[in-house]
Design an enzyme around this catalytic site. Structure first.
Site, PDB file in Angstrom:
ATOM      1  N   ASP A 166      24.619  15.919 -11.707  1.00  0.00           N
ATOM      2  CA  ASP A 166      25.123  16.089 -13.075  1.00  0.00           C
ATOM      3  C   ASP A 166      26.624  16.377 -13.105  1.00  0.00           C
ATOM      4  OD1 ASP A 166      24.846  16.454 -15.881  1.00  0.00           O
ATOM      5  OD2 ASP A 166      24.678  18.619 -15.609  1.00  0.00           O
ATOM      6  N   GLU A 414      19.307  22.351  -5.127  1.00  0.00           N
ATOM      7  CA  GLU A 414      18.116  21.868  -5.823  1.00  0.00           C
ATOM      8  C   GLU A 414      17.402  20.716  -5.122  1.00  0.00           C
ATOM      9  OE1 GLU A 414      19.495  21.037  -9.802  1.00  0.00           O
ATOM     10  OE2 GLU A 414      19.641  23.156 -10.316  1.00  0.00           O
ATOM     11  N   TYR A 470      16.052  27.487 -16.008  1.00  0.00           N
ATOM     12  CA  TYR A 470      16.518  27.107 -17.341  1.00  0.00           C
ATOM     13  C   TYR A 470      15.516  27.337 -18.473  1.00  0.00           C
ATOM     14  CZ  TYR A 470      20.856  25.382 -15.455  1.00  0.00           C
ATOM     15  OH  TYR A 470      22.093  25.312 -14.874  1.00  0.00           O
ATOM     16  N   GLU A 508      22.032  29.754 -11.291  1.00  0.00           N
ATOM     17  CA  GLU A 508      22.233  28.912 -12.482  1.00  0.00           C
ATOM     18  C   GLU A 508      21.267  29.342 -13.565  1.00  0.00           C
ATOM     19  OE1 GLU A 508      22.220  24.618 -12.298  1.00  0.00           O
ATOM     20  OE2 GLU A 508      23.361  24.606 -10.416  1.00  0.00           O
TER      21      GLU A 508
HETATM   22  N1  CKX Z   1      21.419  22.214 -12.157  1.00  0.00           N
HETATM   23  C1  CKX Z   1      17.546  21.239 -14.371  1.00  0.00           C
HETATM   24  C2  CKX Z   1      22.392  21.462 -11.381  1.00  0.00           C
HETATM   25  C3  CKX Z   1      23.683  21.351 -12.132  1.00  0.00           C
HETATM   26  C4  CKX Z   1      23.450  20.838 -13.547  1.00  0.00           C
HETATM   27  C5  CKX Z   1      22.504  21.760 -14.273  1.00  0.00           C
HETATM   28  C6  CKX Z   1      22.406  21.360 -15.751  1.00  0.00           C
HETATM   29  C7  CKX Z   1      21.196  21.588 -13.480  1.00  0.00           C
HETATM   30  C8  CKX Z   1      19.933  21.942 -14.132  1.00  0.00           C
HETATM   31  C9  CKX Z   1      18.711  21.397 -13.457  1.00  0.00           C
HETATM   32  O1  CKX Z   1      24.535  20.504 -11.434  1.00  0.00           O
HETATM   33  O2  CKX Z   1      24.669  20.676 -14.217  1.00  0.00           O
HETATM   34  O3  CKX Z   1      21.678  20.425 -16.095  1.00  0.00           O
HETATM   35  O4  CKX Z   1      23.094  21.938 -16.591  1.00  0.00           O
END
Ligand code: CKX
Length: 602
Positions: A166, A414, A470, A508
């Site tokens: 992302d 991840e 999240y 996160e």
């Molecule tokens: N985690 C569902 C990795 C980051 C993303 C973050 C997002 C994700 C979430 C995984 O690089 O930016 O989607 O905000």
């Protein structure tokens, strides 16, 4: 693996000249540049700033999204007084793979867009003349490369990348290029590890040199007073009544290494180091044997115009924001940053979880929450990917091991660890990286939402856990956030009731937030909702002793691929992309300034 990755310096024995500025630039969509002699000159080039990602300078989309080979070229005068020295080119980051040419001669290639490499060009350069330095770069993404993704060809013949991650695939010479002249017999690496108590610190050092000269090492305090000295390739520097490097209270000593023959100094390398130890004990993260609580962020190297280029101005602002908000740490998500980031963190007493660009190791990420069923680690790309992964882990540790700011190594972000096929991969990764760091810092990786206490097959590997969670955003969002909180507590209860005795850091969590969008009562994307989500997480963190750190996603808004989940990038920043605070910044500032460094210690 690179032989040495010492940061360039200029001193009486070494010369470092930055080749930043405008370079000739040209796309090579048919990959015909090499056979057509582009290494000696580019016809009709564009002038391109270095360091910078090329993408956002362009006003047409084909150029911005360009995927494939492209060239940079610069004519550089190499002085006569480099005679007798080893002449090198050092690229801070060429994203993602590069081939270096000097005066038309191919010198070397390198893969990995977030770590430096050095090309020995001694035999290829003409001293006292202008030399042509050319680099062919390729920015495609593949499943057997880091970071993982696909490169596809559209029906109109144009290529594009499909990142399994992302953040925007910003490409180019993202960090400075250095021209170096160093002694032929030189110091090419050194490492330190520490034992500390209140009245004494011992620095165990080791030097790697291409020379049979004697090695002299000294340590000076911030006033320049030499407090310890030793000789030999390996040894100890004992400091009485040391000033230790502490979190947000840094003290840096200068280690000076010299190669000496017949009383003549042949080479010297000096660097700033901090005397401190890091351990994980039970639930505790210990710095200098004292428990600490992490407050900070996941970040990106990302800013307007220059994309992923290292920009000291942005970095200065970011560090000031970290200090203003009361943070003491960050994760270099999702790749090792420019060395100057670590130098600033060393100076400011900020802790870094240093992450290798192993991101996108999950098929669901391929379609962004779209769910492709195959396990990433069942793919036929795994063997090739592993070679590149461990190579970059080695280089990251080699490059960053002497920074007091580096707290831990994050070996992946991840990954899909919910199937058994991940286990052999992680067994190898943790075995092969076990002895790379003389300081034996903790190693870890982030666990995504799908990789829970129940589902992950790889919980035995990390020394402490990084959880990316999240609820309130990707599930149980909006008015359902109370169910999100209940689910989070249910998962944490399972960790609590297990026999695992290791700290957890929330690496996160967050909510995309459009700055300026206010709503009472809150709705998702409003500044009010971002605060409510943080409040929910903080309530939970305060209730579980083993949670020893909070690092919301992200310090600042950042660019991603375009998509129906993104309005001009990821907006989970606590600050905007131009580094101004959203309302949540004031909320976090209040909380973090009230939490002591040793929060939960007693
Ligand atoms: N985690 C569902 C990795 C980051 C993303 C973050 C997002 C994700 C979430 C995984 O690089 O930016 O989607 O905000």
């Amino acid at each position: 693996m690179e032989k040495g990755l010492l940061y360039p310096v200029t001193n009486a024995y070494r010369e470092d000249q930055k080749l930043d500025g405008l370079w000739d630039f040209k796309f090579d969509p048919a990959s015909e540049g090499e056979q057509n002699g582009w290494a000696k000159g580019l016809a009709d080039p564009i002038e391109m700033p270095v360091p910078a990602s090329f993408n956002d300078f362009f006003t047409d989309k084909d150029a911005r999204e360009y995927t494939g080979d492209f060239w940079y070229l610069k004519k550089v005068f190499i002085p006569q007084h480099f005679a007798g020295k080893k002449v090198e080119l050092r690229f801070g980051a060429a994203t993602h793979r590069a081939v270096v040419y000097v005066n038309g001669q191919k010198i070397r290639s390198h893969e990995g867009g977030f770590l430096p490499f050095t090309a020995d060009v001694t035999a290829a350069v003409n001293l006292g003349e202008e030399n042509i330095i050319a680099v062919k770069i390729n920015n495609e993404l593949h499943r057997d490369a880091l970071p993982a993704g696909d490169t596809v060809t559209l029906k109109n013949g144009k290529r594009m990348v499909k990142p399994f991650f992302d953040f925007y695939n910003y490409s180019g010479l993202n960090r400075s290029v250095h021209l170096l002249a160093i002694p032929q017999g030189n110091i090419y690496d050194y490492s330190t590890s520490y034992e500390v108590s209140d009245d004494q610190a011992t620095v165990h050092y080791q030097v790697a040199a291409d020379s049979d000269a004697d090695i002299k090492v000294s340590l000076a305090d911030e006033d320049g007073v030499v407090v310890a000295a030793a000789t030999g390739q390996k040894g100890e520097l004992v400091v009485k009544n040391p000033t230790l490097w502490q979190v947000r209270d840094a003290y840096l000593y200068t280690i000076r290494i010299q190669l000496v023959k017949n009383d003549k100094v042949l080479d010297e390398y000096a660097d700033k180091i901090g005397l401190r130890t890091i351990e994980i004990k039970g639930h505790q993260i210990l710095v200098n044997h004292k428990p600490i609580y992490l407050k900070g962020f996941g970040r990106h190297e990302d800013s307007i115009y220059a994309g992923r280029a290292f920009d000291l101005n942005v970095e200065r602002r970011d560090v000031n924001l970290l200090k203003w908000i009361g943070a003491n740490s960050f994760r270099s998500s999702h790749y090792p940053y420019d060395e100057q980031v670590y130098k600033l963190a060393d100076r400011e007493g900020i802790l870094i979880t240093d992450e290798v660009p192993a991101v996108g190791f999950k098929m669901a990420a391929a379609s962004f929450l779209g769910g492709l069923d195959q396990s990433f680690f069942d793919g036929d790309w795994i063997d090739e990917l592993y070679k590149k992964h461990i190579d970059q882990v080695k280089d990251m540790i080699k490059r960053d091991k002497n920074h007091p700011s580096v707290l831990a190594w994050s070996l992946c972000n991840e990954p899909d660890t919910s199937t058994e096929s991940a286990v052999p991969y992680f067994t190898k990764l943790f075995n092969d990286s076990a002895d790379l760091d003389p300081q034996k810092r903790p190693r870890t990786f982030t666990l995504n939402e799908d990789d829970t206490f129940e589902t992950s097959k790889c919980l035995k590997f990390p020394d402490f856990y990084l959880l990316n969670r999240y609820p309130g955003w990707y599930h149980k969002w909006g008015y359902e956030i109370s169910d999100g909180e209940a689910g989070l507590r249910a998962e944490l209860d399972e960790w609590q009731n297990s026999d695992i005795d290791k700290p957890i850091v929330f690496s996160e969590y967050g909510a995309d937030t459009e700055p300026g969008l206010h709503k009472l009562p809150s709705i998702m994307w409003s500044e009010e909702y971002q605060i409510e989500l943080l409040e929910m997480f903080n309530r939970v963190f305060d209730d579980y002793d083993f949670i020893r750190g909070e690092q919301p996603w992200n310090l600042a808004d950042f660019q991603t691929v375009e998509g129906n989940m993104r309005v001009n990038g990821n907006k989970k920043g606590i600050f905007t992309r131009d580094r101004q605070p959203k309302a949540a910044a004031f909320y976090l500032r209040k909380r973090w300034n009230s939490l002591p460094l040793d929060y939960k210690a007693n």
